[in-house]
Each structure stands twice: as C-alpha cells, then as structure tokens.
Write a protein that holds these residues in place. Structure first.
Motif, mmCIF file in Angstrom:
data_model
loop_
_atom_site.group_PDB
_atom_site.id
_atom_site.type_symbol
_atom_site.label_atom_id
_atom_site.label_comp_id
_atom_site.label_asym_id
_atom_site.label_seq_id
_atom_site.Cartn_x
_atom_site.Cartn_y
_atom_site.Cartn_z
ATOM 1 N N ALA A 1 1.965 7.345 -8.714
ATOM 2 C CA ALA A 1 1.019 7.383 -7.593
ATOM 3 C C ALA A 1 1.523 6.528 -6.435
ATOM 4 O O ALA A 1 1.923 5.379 -6.618
ATOM 5 C CB ALA A 1 -0.354 6.903 -8.051
ATOM 6 N N GLY A 2 1.491 7.121 -5.253
ATOM 7 C CA GLY A 2 1.909 6.408 -4.054
ATOM 8 C C GLY A 2 3.398 6.468 -3.776
ATOM 9 O O GLY A 2 3.864 5.920 -2.773
ATOM 10 N N ALA B 1 -1.064 9.382 1.334
ATOM 11 C CA ALA B 1 -0.907 7.970 0.973
ATOM 12 C C ALA B 1 -2.237 7.226 1.097
ATOM 13 O O ALA B 1 -2.583 6.394 0.238
ATOM 14 C CB ALA B 1 0.146 7.326 1.865
ATOM 15 N N ARG B 2 -2.996 7.535 2.140
ATOM 16 C CA ARG B 2 -4.302 6.879 2.302
ATOM 17 C C ARG B 2 -5.234 7.235 1.145
ATOM 18 O O ARG B 2 -6.030 6.397 0.689
ATOM 19 C CB ARG B 2 -4.920 7.265 3.648
ATOM 20 C CG ARG B 2 -4.315 6.537 4.835
ATOM 21 C CD ARG B 2 -5.150 6.744 6.108
ATOM 22 N NE ARG B 2 -5.039 8.117 6.603
ATOM 23 C CZ ARG B 2 -4.112 8.533 7.469
ATOM 24 N NH1 ARG B 2 -3.207 7.672 7.921
ATOM 25 N NH2 ARG B 2 -4.089 9.775 7.883
ATOM 26 N N GLU C 1 -1.427 16.241 -7.549
ATOM 27 C CA GLU C 1 -2.380 15.747 -8.553
ATOM 28 C C GLU C 1 -1.936 14.422 -9.156
ATOM 29 O O GLU C 1 -2.763 13.599 -9.566
ATOM 30 C CB GLU C 1 -2.553 16.793 -9.658
ATOM 31 C CG GLU C 1 -3.295 18.044 -9.193
ATOM 32 C CD GLU C 1 -3.145 19.209 -10.155
ATOM 33 O OE1 GLU C 1 -2.465 19.032 -11.197
ATOM 34 O OE2 GLU C 1 -3.687 20.300 -9.872
ATOM 35 N N ALA C 2 -0.623 14.198 -9.198
ATOM 36 C CA ALA C 2 -0.096 12.953 -9.748
ATOM 37 C C ALA C 2 -0.133 11.811 -8.743
ATOM 38 O O ALA C 2 0.206 10.663 -9.088
ATOM 39 C CB ALA C 2 1.335 13.167 -10.228
ATOM 40 N N GLY C 3 -0.531 12.105 -7.507
ATOM 41 C CA GLY C 3 -0.635 11.056 -6.500
ATOM 42 C C GLY C 3 0.661 10.766 -5.766
ATOM 43 O O GLY C 3 0.741 9.785 -5.019
ATOM 44 N N SER D 1 0.836 -1.199 0.000
ATOM 45 C CA SER D 1 0.000 0.000 0.000
ATOM 46 C C SER D 1 0.869 1.246 0.000
ATOM 47 O O SER D 1 2.050 1.212 0.384
ATOM 48 C CB SER D 1 -0.910 0.012 1.233
ATOM 49 O OG SER D 1 -0.140 0.183 2.416
ATOM 50 N N ALA D 2 0.294 2.336 -0.430
ATOM 51 C CA ALA D 2 1.012 3.613 -0.392
ATOM 52 C C ALA D 2 1.351 3.980 1.051
ATOM 53 O O ALA D 2 2.407 4.571 1.315
ATOM 54 C CB ALA D 2 0.170 4.707 -1.039
#
Length: 491
Positions: free
Chosen positions: A73-74, A56-57, A114-116, A22-23
């Motif tokens: 992302a993450g 991250a969540r 915006e890119a995560g 997970s992130a």
C-alpha cells in the motif's frame, strides 16, 4: 530521510504504514524524479499525475482511519502500456491506438488498485510487444539508464528502464518470448515471468495468446515476489487462467534470502552454457553458478536438445497468432481511421489505416504469420512448429525429473547500442534465444542480476516447473544475497 526514490518497495510500504512518510510524499518524489530524468530515458508514454496523487491520498486516508493496509500500500508502480487502463491512454506503443482510452481496467490493474499501490502511468514498449529493444515503439525508443546510447531490452524496456532510473520502485511487464526477463537482464533489475495462466490476461492487448504472460518487475527479488502475489491468481474472465492457489512466492524469496540452498538441485542447460554468448556474459554466469554451489546447491548439467529449435518455432507460432489477433484493428471499431472520406470502400479504409497505423516490425510478423497459416503451408510451418513446441515441453518435463530448477544466462549479450540491430531482424531475434523455451513450455522464469561485463549488467535466468514459481524465487533470492543489487551510473 534518505531519497525516497532509492528505497525498495518493502522499505517504502513500511514507512507509509508506520506514518514516517505519506503515500502522497512517496508518489510526489517519484513524479518529480520522472520530470527530472525521463527526458533522457523515455520510459513513460503517459504519466497520470492527478490519478496517482488521488490514489496516494486514498491510502493516506485509510491509514489515518486505522484501516489495515496491504504489504504494498502506498507504493508507486509503473504499468506497461499493453494493459488497459480505464480512461487513461493505452497505445501498445502503436500509432493505430494513439489516444485510445479504454472503457475498462485490466484485471491486473484492478488488483493493483485494490492492493493500494499507486499507478504512476504507462510505460513505453515495442509496438504490440514485438521487439527486443524498445526501438520499435511508434513514440521513440527508450534508453538504458546504464548507458543512454544503448537499448533497455524489449519489448518491455520502458518498465525496466523506469526501475533502473529510479522513476518507480515497481513495474508491470508482459512476457511473450522474454519481454520481462530480457529487459531485466540488460538493465540490472529483476524480471519474472509467472507460469502461463498464473496471471490474468484479461485486459492485456493480445500479441500471441498462447504465450503472453503478464508479470512483475522490480529492483529486488522480494519486491518482485510481493508484486507477483498481488497480481496473480485465478480470474474467471480469462479462460486460460489456472484455478489453483498461487504458490507462496514471498515465503520462498525470504527463504532464499537466507543464502541456504541445501538440498536444491540445479541444472545448467548444456545447450545454453557454451558457444553463442559473449565471453563476459559466460564468465559472470559461471561465477554465479559457483556461488550457488557454495550456498549448498547441487549443480548438474542437463541437456535439453530441442531448445536449439525454440527460436524458429517461436517465430512461426507467435506471428501466426499475432496475424489473427491483430485482425481486429481495422479502422472501424476503435483507434486510428484513415481515408474514410465517403468515397472509399471498407477494404480501402482498412488497408490505408493499417498502412499508416502499423510499424515495420508488426507488418513483418503479420505477413509471416499469415503465410504460415495459409492453405498449403499450415502443416509445413505452423503445424511443424507446434510439434517442436511439444518436444521442448518434453525436454522440460524430463529435466525436472532430474533437478528442481534450470539455470542459464538470460541473454547472450549485454545491452547493445541503439540502432545496432534494427536493420537485421534475425540478430534482433537472437536477444531472446535463452528466454523463449520457457514461454513455449508455459513454465515460470526469472532473471536476476549476476554481475557485470564491460561495465554493463548481466542476468542469470532461473526456470522452474509449471506452478512451481516459488522455486525460482528461492534460487534468485539466494543469488541476490551474494551478488547484491546493481546500481547504474547517476543520470
């Protein structure tokens, strides 16, 4: 699973996208790493633990909902403390902005969100980006993870050291005269200065407005290209932003990684390939030139005679612009205020505030710049420096009529010991000898590791024409395919 902090940004993004981690787990691993080693490195000025975990969540929730995720992302990212971050301290390494929390985000910070990507915090830097060693920070020097008794480069030493210490897989720097590339070279990481105007300066606390260029830092060329793609592009809030498509730097990096440079013509800058650099630096550079030739590149020598005047021209232009830009720090509008007891004039408060708030290098450059712009000296100093800048631009233009890109060492030496040059400003300025011309021209440049000298990293610089950033990524990735990435000793 292997240590998450040792993976590349590409690998981390893939694990998050596939649900293998997970992130939040990725972010926590890097926060734990910062807690464990940053006391030795001092790469970070502020760590935003709560904000990072919340971001991250959000990425994990988006993945769980089946939303498409961007290529980064993450992935955690560290941001040089020269970019404004809403509600998060932005000090620019200076006492004069200690505790200042901006009311808005820089465009690059917005694009990262915006890119995560997940912002871990703000990294240490020479005060107002003025320095080549990150020893001029008001909050203590950053140390090189390869040898904590040595400098990590500057002004963005914190961003580079965070990568080399595995505290972050990606970081953002800014490059005025080499402040991304030079730290990349001495820490064994990748640092790229995009074309001036290719990345937005909105929200970048200005040092020298005609030179400042934000850019990506990473441990691999492809990671740097992916980050470049996220942050680059036209911004209507920046009057110097180029309204043109971003070159496909990611495709270029992937092409270069195949190790084929057939048809690419590279120019070795004659003025930067002889005397002036340490023997070990030159040896690593020459071995890399041979390696590029074996990959199919045609190597020729190219003379750029006015490059030898770049250093003095830069140290007139940049201080002149800094003396103008830093006039806003007056103890009235924001930041530090000293002596405002109701009994002093505005001029006295301003003087006391600047005396207490600015460090010695900032004061030195303000004085130089104010003198160069003063009546009777403008034409003799600033005006002449701008003429030299034009001649350097002509050298680049003529060179790129002969070759696709130029190559040189990134720095004349490997990382020098802390304190070795702080009493000799000229020796400190020489650290940016090879990187300054690209800033005066406005074209892109990248530093990629090319070997070791005395057990310390050496960087090779690739310079390309304006808006041809993809060329430098292709060459850098090709060299990386042969040299590989460098791993510092364990902290």
């Amino acid at each position: 699973m292997s240590d998450l902090t040792r993976l590349t940004a590409v690998e981390l993004a893939a694990l998050v996208a596939e649900g293998q981690t997970s992130a939040v787990e990725v972010t926590q691993a890097h926060l734990d790493r910062i807690s464990a080693v940053d006391g030795q490195v001092n790469a970070f000025l502020h760590v935003d633990t709560e904000g990072a975990l919340a971001a991250a969540r959000t990425v994990d929730d988006r993945r769980a909902a089946g939303e498409p995720l961007g290529p980064l992302a993450g992935v955690p990212v560290a941001v040089k403390d020269v970019l404004t971050t809403k509600g998060i301290p932005t000090t620019v390494g200076s006492k004069i902005l200690k505790g200042w929390r901006p009311p808005y985000d820089a465009t690059i910070v917005q694009r990262l969100a915006e890119a995560g990507t997940v912002m871990l915090g703000k990294t240490n830097m020479d005060e107002f980006a003025m320095g080549s060693s990150t020893e001029y920070s008001a909050y203590g020097p950053t140390r090189n993870p390869w040898d904590t008794g040595r400098i990590p480069g500057g002004s963005g030493g914190g961003s580079a050291a965070a990568l080399a210490a595995y505290e972050a897989p990606l970081s953002i720097g800014s490059d005025t005269g080499g402040s991304i590339r030079q730290p990349g070279a001495v820490t064994g990481t990748v640092g790229a200065k995009p074309t001036y105007g290719g990345t937005s300066r909105y929200g970048l606390v200005a040092f020298s407005s005609s030179l400042d260029t934000p850019g990506p830092c990473a441990r691999t060329v492809l990671d740097a290209a992916l980050l470049h793609q996220v942050i680059a592009g036209h911004d209507p809030r920046d009057s110097t932003s180029i309204p043109a498509p971003v070159p496909d730097v990611v495709a270029a990096a992937k092409l270069g990684a195949t190790g084929d440079l057939t048809g690419v013509k590279l120019g070795v800058v004659t003025e930067f390939s002889g005397d002036g650099a340490e023997p070990g630096v030159l040896a690593a550079f020459r071995e890399s030139v041979d390696a590029l030739a074996k990959l199919g590149a045609e190597i020729v020598e190219v003379s750029c005679p006015h490059f030898t005047y770049a250093l003095p021209a830069y140290y007139l232009i940049a201080p002149s612009e800094c003396s103008s830009n830093l006039a806003r720090f007056d103890g009235v509008r924001f930041g530090l205020r000293v002596g405002d007891d109701g009994n002093r004039s505005l001029e006295e408060v301003m003087s006391l505030t600047r005396e207490a708030g600015f460090g010695p290098e900032v004061k030195r450059r303000i004085i130089i710049g104010t003198y160069a712009l003063s009546s009777g000296y403008y034409d003799a100093y600033y005006g002449q420096a701008q003429k030299v800048r034009t001649l350097i631009t002509r050298d680049f233009t003529a060179a790129f009529e002969q070759v696709d890109a130029l190559i040189s060492p990134t720095t004349p030496s490997v990382a020098f010991p802390l304190g070795a040059r702080t009493t000799d400003p000229y020796q400190m300025y020489l650290a940016d000898l090879y990187t300054i011309p690209a800033n005066l021209y406005g074209g892109p440049g990248i530093s990629v590791p090319c070997g070791l000298s005395e057990g310390l990293p050496v960087g090779l610089q690739v310079m390309a024409p304006t808006m041809a950033d993809d060329r430098m990524y292709r060459v850098a990735a090709a060299l990386e395919s042969v040299v590989g990435t460098l791993t510092p000793p364990a902290l």
